[in-house]
Write a protein that holds these residues in place. Sequence first.
Motif, PDB file in Angstrom:
ATOM      1  N   ILE A 115       3.537   8.613   2.387  1.00  0.00           N
ATOM      2  CA  ILE A 115       4.199   9.771   1.782  1.00  0.00           C
ATOM      3  C   ILE A 115       3.401  11.018   2.135  1.00  0.00           C
ATOM      4  N   ASP A 116       4.094  12.028   2.638  1.00  0.00           N
ATOM      5  CA  ASP A 116       3.431  13.294   2.939  1.00  0.00           C
ATOM      6  C   ASP A 116       4.466  14.387   3.113  1.00  0.00           C
TER       7      ASP A 116
ATOM      8  N   VAL B   8       0.852  -1.183   0.000  1.00  0.00           N
ATOM      9  CA  VAL B   8       0.000   0.000   0.000  1.00  0.00           C
ATOM     10  C   VAL B   8       0.887   1.232   0.000  1.00  0.00           C
ATOM     11  N   VAL B   9       0.541   2.200  -0.856  1.00  0.00           N
ATOM     12  CA  VAL B   9       1.198   3.501  -0.856  1.00  0.00           C
ATOM     13  C   VAL B   9       0.146   4.517  -0.447  1.00  0.00           C
ATOM     14  N   ASP B  10       0.341   5.116   0.709  1.00  0.00           N
ATOM     15  CA  ASP B  10      -0.600   6.094   1.258  1.00  0.00           C
ATOM     16  C   ASP B  10      -0.035   7.479   0.984  1.00  0.00           C
ATOM     17  N   ILE B  11      -0.566   8.144  -0.045  1.00  0.00           N
ATOM     18  CA  ILE B  11      -0.074   9.478  -0.436  1.00  0.00           C
ATOM     19  C   ILE B  11      -0.938  10.526   0.243  1.00  0.00           C
ATOM     20  N   GLY B  12      -0.274  11.465   0.917  1.00  0.00           N
ATOM     21  CA  GLY B  12      -0.991  12.444   1.726  1.00  0.00           C
ATOM     22  C   GLY B  12      -1.412  11.810   3.034  1.00  0.00           C
ATOM     23  N   ALA B  13      -0.486  11.097   3.650  1.00  0.00           N
ATOM     24  CA  ALA B  13      -0.787  10.183   4.747  1.00  0.00           C
ATOM     25  C   ALA B  13      -1.015  10.823   6.112  1.00  0.00           C
ATOM     26  N   ALA B  14      -0.522  12.038   6.329  1.00  0.00           N
ATOM     27  CA  ALA B  14      -0.650  12.631   7.659  1.00  0.00           C
ATOM     28  C   ALA B  14      -2.121  12.791   8.031  1.00  0.00           C
ATOM     29  N   PRO B  15      -2.494  12.522   9.250  1.00  0.00           N
ATOM     30  CA  PRO B  15      -1.700  12.206  10.422  1.00  0.00           C
ATOM     31  C   PRO B  15      -1.319  10.735  10.569  1.00  0.00           C
TER      32      PRO B  15
END
Length: 108
Positions: free
Chosen positions: A73-74, A38-45
């Motif tokens: 990634i963030d 899984v690539v979580d782009i814009g992951a924050a928080p």
Amino acid sequence: DDLNILLIFLIYLYRCRSAFKLLEINEKVDFLKPGLTVVDIGAAPGSWTQVAVNKVNSDKNSPNKPVGRVFSIDLQPIIPIPVLHIFFVNFIILNVLYNIIIFRVQSL
């Protein structure tokens, strides 16, 4: 139902309520499976990342299931999550680097 949600929240200590929305979506569609990357782009928080780590078995809590990986990634800092690869990336710079690499490869 509210008690179950509270118990899940306390057990996993999700960083925000949106984690429960992802759990609800995954319950219907079942797209987060052990062994996936899984690539979580814009992951924050990081709450969706927390769910993904658990669901793809990146945390190795289910020893008989395939082990997945999660990359977050963030631009914003994310408090570390065990067994996670976190990248703080400026997407504009990333796009420029990507275009440079593609240009170089195409000109070979």
